[in-house]
Motif scaffolding. Structure first.
Motif, short mmCIF file in Angstrom:
data_model
loop_
_atom_site.label_atom_id
_atom_site.label_comp_id
_atom_site.label_asym_id
_atom_site.label_seq_id
_atom_site.Cartn_x
_atom_site.Cartn_y
_atom_site.Cartn_z
N LEU A 59 -11.07 -8.26 4.52
CA LEU A 59 -11.87 -6.79 4.91
C LEU A 59 -12.97 -6.79 5.64
CD1 LEU A 59 -12.82 -5.54 0.83
CD2 LEU A 59 -11.06 -4.78 2.20
N HIS A 60 -13.29 -8.31 5.44
CA HIS A 60 -14.01 -8.71 7.24
C HIS A 60 -13.48 -7.97 8.54
CE1 HIS A 60 -18.53 -9.95 8.43
NE2 HIS A 60 -17.84 -10.37 9.26
N GLU A 61 -11.93 -8.96 8.48
CA GLU A 61 -11.81 -8.98 9.98
C GLU A 61 -11.15 -7.54 9.92
OE1 GLU A 61 -8.67 -11.97 9.17
OE2 GLU A 61 -9.41 -13.53 8.64
N ASN A 62 -11.67 -6.74 9.26
CA ASN A 62 -10.69 -5.28 9.47
C ASN A 62 -11.86 -4.71 8.99
OD1 ASN A 62 -7.42 -6.25 10.80
ND2 ASN A 62 -8.25 -7.14 8.41
N PRO A 63 -12.68 -4.19 9.35
CA PRO A 63 -14.25 -3.06 8.81
C PRO A 63 -13.33 -1.17 9.28
CG PRO A 63 -14.79 -4.32 10.49
CD PRO A 63 -13.03 -4.66 10.62
N GLU A 64 -13.75 -0.62 8.28
CA GLU A 64 -13.83 0.30 9.25
C GLU A 64 -14.79 1.49 8.60
OE1 GLU A 64 -8.64 0.94 8.03
OE2 GLU A 64 -9.39 0.53 6.20
N LEU A 65 -14.97 2.47 9.32
CA LEU A 65 -15.84 3.42 9.47
C LEU A 65 -15.77 4.26 8.34
CD1 LEU A 65 -17.35 4.03 12.75
CD2 LEU A 65 -18.42 2.17 11.70
N GLY A 66 -16.72 5.13 7.37
CA GLY A 66 -16.61 6.24 6.82
C GLY A 66 -15.08 7.36 6.52
N TYR A 67 -14.56 7.12 5.81
CA TYR A 67 -13.94 8.48 5.66
C TYR A 67 -12.34 7.25 6.27
CZ TYR A 67 -17.23 11.22 3.56
OH TYR A 67 -17.55 11.30 2.85
N GLU A 68 -12.40 6.25 6.39
CA GLU A 68 -11.35 6.16 7.38
C GLU A 68 -10.40 4.89 7.12
OE1 GLU A 68 -12.72 4.94 11.40
OE2 GLU A 68 -13.95 7.28 12.03
N GLU A 69 -11.53 4.25 6.24
CA GLU A 69 -10.52 3.42 5.16
C GLU A 69 -10.18 3.58 4.46
OE1 GLU A 69 -12.39 5.71 4.35
OE2 GLU A 69 -15.47 4.85 4.21
N PHE A 70 -8.34 3.64 5.73
CA PHE A 70 -7.55 3.58 5.07
C PHE A 70 -6.19 2.55 4.62
CE2 PHE A 70 -8.05 7.37 7.49
CZ PHE A 70 -7.85 8.47 6.68
N GLU A 71 -6.04 1.17 5.49
CA GLU A 71 -5.95 0.21 5.41
C GLU A 71 -7.00 -1.02 4.64
OE1 GLU A 71 -3.91 -1.23 6.08
OE2 GLU A 71 -3.16 0.83 7.60
N THR A 72 -8.09 -0.18 4.22
CA THR A 72 -9.03 -1.74 2.72
C THR A 72 -8.58 -0.48 1.85
OG1 THR A 72 -10.63 -1.50 4.58
CG2 THR A 72 -11.21 -0.97 2.14
N SER A 73 -8.54 0.63 1.76
CA SER A 73 -7.91 1.32 0.67
C SER A 73 -6.71 1.19 -0.16
CB SER A 73 -8.03 3.40 0.85
OG SER A 73 -7.30 3.53 -0.40
N LYS A 74 -5.79 0.96 0.87
CA LYS A 74 -4.04 0.24 1.12
C LYS A 74 -4.82 -0.74 0.29
CE LYS A 74 0.59 -0.66 3.21
NZ LYS A 74 0.86 -0.70 4.87
N LEU A 75 -5.43 -2.50 1.17
CA LEU A 75 -5.06 -3.88 -0.21
C LEU A 75 -5.87 -3.52 -1.20
CD1 LEU A 75 -6.94 -6.48 1.53
CD2 LEU A 75 -7.63 -5.55 -0.25
N ILE A 76 -7.11 -2.67 -1.52
CA ILE A 76 -7.24 -2.20 -3.25
C ILE A 76 -5.58 -1.74 -4.07
CG2 ILE A 76 -8.72 -0.53 -3.91
CD1 ILE A 76 -10.38 -0.95 -2.52
N ARG A 77 -5.60 -0.38 -3.59
CA ARG A 77 -3.98 -0.68 -4.55
C ARG A 77 -2.93 -1.38 -4.94
NH1 ARG A 77 -2.32 3.35 -1.41
NH2 ARG A 77 -4.00 3.24 0.86
N GLU A 78 -2.59 -1.77 -3.32
CA GLU A 78 -2.00 -3.12 -3.88
C GLU A 78 -2.49 -4.18 -4.80
OE1 GLU A 78 -0.38 -3.26 0.91
OE2 GLU A 78 -1.47 -4.70 0.00
N GLU A 79 -3.69 -4.69 -4.79
CA GLU A 79 -3.84 -5.01 -5.88
C GLU A 79 -3.87 -4.30 -7.46
OE1 GLU A 79 -4.39 -8.48 -5.44
OE2 GLU A 79 -4.17 -8.33 -3.21
N LEU A 80 -4.43 -3.32 -7.48
CA LEU A 80 -4.59 -2.96 -8.78
C LEU A 80 -3.01 -3.07 -9.13
CD1 LEU A 80 -6.95 -0.06 -7.78
CD2 LEU A 80 -7.65 -1.91 -9.09
N ASP A 81 -2.20 -2.55 -8.33
CA ASP A 81 0.01 -2.64 -8.47
C ASP A 81 0.05 -3.88 -9.03
OD1 ASP A 81 -0.05 0.11 -7.64
OD2 ASP A 81 0.23 -0.74 -5.74
N LYS A 82 -0.35 -4.77 -8.62
CA LYS A 82 -0.28 -6.42 -8.99
C LYS A 82 -1.27 -6.55 -10.27
CE LYS A 82 -0.29 -8.20 -4.74
NZ LYS A 82 -0.87 -8.97 -3.38
N MET A 83 -2.33 -5.60 -10.83
CA MET A 83 -2.95 -6.59 -11.89
C MET A 83 -2.20 -5.40 -13.04
SD MET A 83 -6.47 -6.84 -10.77
CE MET A 83 -6.76 -6.27 -9.44
#
Length: 445
Positions: A59-83
């Motif tokens: 996440l630190h390498e790929n920061p996104e501004l407000g309402y642009e957090e599409f890749e951040t959100s994708k990473l979160i969903r991938e981790e939730l799916d794994k769990m």
């Protein structure tokens, strides 16, 4: 017959409160106090710790501004799916709401903000921001990693969840009012309480800070365009100087706090933006100024807003200029003050005391900084605290919103374990406060 039933009910409640403890839920008081310790041990396991660190660095390498957090959100969903954790997406553009537990009441929430800042990182390390002009200079990357860590802890200990825990991954905390949009999208529907944290780069590891009642100020933003008439600097009589007008505005704005505010009512007005002109010998047509105002009550915020507009318009007119004032009511709504619920403060003290010991739980003074977590606290009881993540290898620890901001990743397990411990203990204690008593329609006595 009705009297007998009433006596039975009273005796039942008496026995429940005085002869029953958490053992009725399968836990003794000692076992309850060990929950934070056990959760922390789990979060410190090398495989869990390394996983959280990896997420934070991505996440630190790929920061996104407000309402642009599409890749951040994708990473979160991938981790939730794994769990194997279900979730809602999208919520408020990029937000995600995960769910762990029975899916039934009571509901309690924990929140992490996801957005970065428009800052060019100046820290040289292997995981420096790859997005020019954007940086996680406030620790929201760590917030996401710790909430995912809490999700892993909770999923591993799902039998302890006596209700439902919602994982709120929120966009646009940095001035965008993401919390308000999450609420408008139904994020707090049926939720009884919410917890949030913020990293503190100046506080040592294994320490937390907070307080009951007012914690952070409410805030608003303003921007003004002051227009005059440009011309040559050598013949100012043929121009109308907006720089002079803006300078008088800035000085006058300081009087709002020093001469109009009650000295016991902490307030701040800061002009942090002044743009205009471009040559040493040219008076510009216009200049732009902007800044923030802060206070610990909504009434004071509204008063400051009104007076800021009056001062800008009035001082501009004195200098023969015109002015417009924008308070960003849609993009940057007025943030309310953050006020911690007193009962949740007691819970926080117990949980944090179990994890850090009494020496690691600090009371703090209110701060003039603001947090849109306050929008949640306007609707339901909420609690916000600061987690020590000081990097001891640095001589100085820059505060948030600095291009040199750093934190210690060794603090990640503490944040994850605190998140998980607070909601589990909240739900367990909720069961004790509201016992379910079933009485048959017929009298057995």
């Amino acid at each position: 017959m009705g009297f007998s039933k009433g006596v039975f009910l009273i005796l039942y409640l008496f026995l429940f409160f005085f002869n029953h403890s958490f053992s009725s839920l399968g836990l003794s008081s000692k076992e309850l106090s060990e929950i934070p310790i056990n959760f922390l041990k789990f979060a410190k396991k090398s495989e869990v710790f390394d996983w959280m660190v990896g997420i934070r660095r991505k996440l630190h390498e790929n920061p996104e501004l407000g309402y642009e957090e599409f890749e951040t959100s994708k990473l979160i969903r991938e981790e939730l799916d794994k769990m194997g954790i279900s979730y809602k997406y999208p919520v408020a553009v990029t937000g995600v709401i995960g769910s762990i537990g029975s899916g039934k009441p009571p509901f309690v929430a924990i929140r992490a903000d996801m957005d970065a800042l428009p800052i060019q990182e100046k820290v040289e390390w292997d995981h420096k921001s790859k997005n020019p002009g954007k940086m996680h200079a406030c620790g929201h990357d760590a917030h996401v990693a710790m909430l995912l860590g809490a999700a892993k802890i909770l999923q591993e200990n799902h039998k302890l969840i006596k209700g439902t825990v919602l994982l709120v991954f929120q966009p646009a905390e940095e001035g965008g009012g993401g919390a308000k949009k999450m609420i408008d999208a139904g994020a707090l529907e049926n939720v009884e309480a919410i917890f949030g944290l913020h990293v503190a780069s100046h506080v040592p590891l294994a320490e937390v800070e907070s307080r009951s009642g007012p914690l952070l100020a409410g805030s608003g933003f303003f921007e003004s365009v002051i227009s005059g008439k440009g011309g040559h600097a050598a013949i100012p009589q043929h121009s109308i100087d907006p720089i002079l007008a803006a300078s008088n505005v800035i000085v006058s704005l300081q009087h709002l706090v020093s001469r109009e505010a009650d000295p016991l009512d902490s307030q701040v007005v800061t002009v942090a933006k002044f743009q205009g002109g471009g040559a040493f010998n040219v008076i510009p047509d216009y200049v732009t100024i902007g800044g923030t105002f802060r206070a610990f009550s909504k009434e004071s915020l509204i008063q400051l807003k009104q007076r800021i507009e009056e001062v800008i318009m009035g001082q501009a007119a004195v200098q023969r200029c015109n002015a417009t004032v924008n308070f960003f009511s849609n993009e940057k709504p007025l943030f309310p003050p953050s006020v911690n619920d007193k009962d949740l403060h007691k819970l926080f003290q117990k949980v944090a005391g179990n994890m850090f010991g009494s020496d690691g739980v600090k009371d703090m003074q209110p701060l003039m900084g603001s947090e849109d977590f306050a929008f949640y606290q306007e609707v339901i009881p909420g609690y916000f605290f600061f987690l020590g993540m000081k990097d001891e290898t640095m001589k100085q620890n820059p505060l948030p919103h600095s291009p040199y901001f750093r934190l210690s990743e060794d603090g990640l397990p503490y944040g994850a374990a605190m998140h998980a411990s607070l909601v589990v203990r909240y739900l367990l204690e909720y069961q004790m406060e509201i016992p379910v008593v079933t009485v048959d329609s017929h009298d057995e006595l």
